[in-house]
Enzyme design. Structure first.
Site, PDB file in Angstrom:
ATOM      1  N   CYS A  80       8.384  39.733  34.611  1.00 36.30           N
ATOM      2  CA  CYS A  80       8.814  41.062  34.167  1.00 36.30           C
ATOM      3  C   CYS A  80       7.700  42.100  34.239  1.00 36.30           C
ATOM      4  O   CYS A  80       7.920  43.212  34.719  1.00 36.30           O
ATOM      5  CB  CYS A  80       9.434  40.992  32.778  1.00 36.30           C
ATOM      6  N   HIS A 132       9.446  40.712  26.623  1.00 38.22           N
ATOM      7  CA  HIS A 132      10.123  40.971  27.900  1.00 38.22           C
ATOM      8  C   HIS A 132      10.232  42.475  28.099  1.00 38.22           C
ATOM      9  O   HIS A 132      10.425  43.235  27.144  1.00 38.22           O
ATOM     10  CB  HIS A 132      11.511  40.334  27.903  1.00 38.22           C
ATOM     11  N   HIS A 144      15.139  44.221  35.732  1.00 39.40           N
ATOM     12  CA  HIS A 144      14.095  43.345  35.201  1.00 39.40           C
ATOM     13  C   HIS A 144      14.066  42.040  35.977  1.00 39.40           C
ATOM     14  O   HIS A 144      15.030  41.669  36.627  1.00 39.40           O
ATOM     15  CB  HIS A 144      14.304  43.091  33.704  1.00 39.40           C
TER      16      HIS A 144
END
Length: 174
Positions: A80, A132, A144
């Site tokens: 990410c 994240h 993502h």
């Protein structure tokens, strides 16, 4: 007899029409259970808007690239934060670094109603805060590097999995 049937028909039609109008107007006057759309208060310059658009386009161009923990490029895959690093470099020439928590620490908080393409959205998916990160691309969606099974993808902020884990939005721009 014919006149009274005609008259009764008009009266019934008129009453029905008045009732329907009253119900419609009553519905307009009553409070709605839906809140009005929030007014954006964040001012974005024209040059920033171009950069944001380039970041969002760079992110969208990487859909379906594989996930790789620690990955930083389309040839090897992305995690990410590697995805964020890459799209900022490609979209704006800016160098950003760090894992998702470090990116959150570097960025300025943004109210969710003021999200703009190119802003970062953060989630707690592994336990630690800001574990994240994704790139907001507009219309309630973000790109993502999700996981090894799905790779780089688009999801909605309203997706129940991400909505439950949402920790906030931040910006590295402006």
């Amino acid at each position: 007899m014919m006149f009274s049937r005609f008259h009764r028909g008009i009266s019934t039609g008129l009453c029905s029409g008045l009732l329907a109008t009253a119900l419609l107007l009553g519905g307009c006057a009553s409070s709605s259970r839906f809140a009005p759309a929030p007014v954006q208060t964040r001012q974005i310059s024209e040059s920033s808007a171009r950069e944001r658009s380039e970041i969002a386009l760079a992110a969208m161009s990487l859909l379906d690239v594989r996930y790789k923990w620690g990955g930083r490029g389309p040839a090897t895959g992305f995690d990410c934060s590697g995805l964020v690093r890459h799209v900022f470099a490609e979209g704006t020439g800016r160098k950003v670094s760090g894992n998702s928590a470090q990116l959150a620490a570097q960025a300025t908080p943004v109210d969710i109603q003021d999200l703009q393409p190119g802003d970062l959205v953060f989630f707690n998916t592994l336990g630690p805060a800001f574990s994240h990160v994704g790139v907001y691309v507009g219309s309630g969606k973000f790109v993502h590097a999700s996981n090894e099974r799905t790779g780089v993808r688009v999801d909605k902020l309203s997706n129940s999995y991400y909505a439950k884990r949402f920790e906030g939005a931040r910006s590295l721009l402006d």
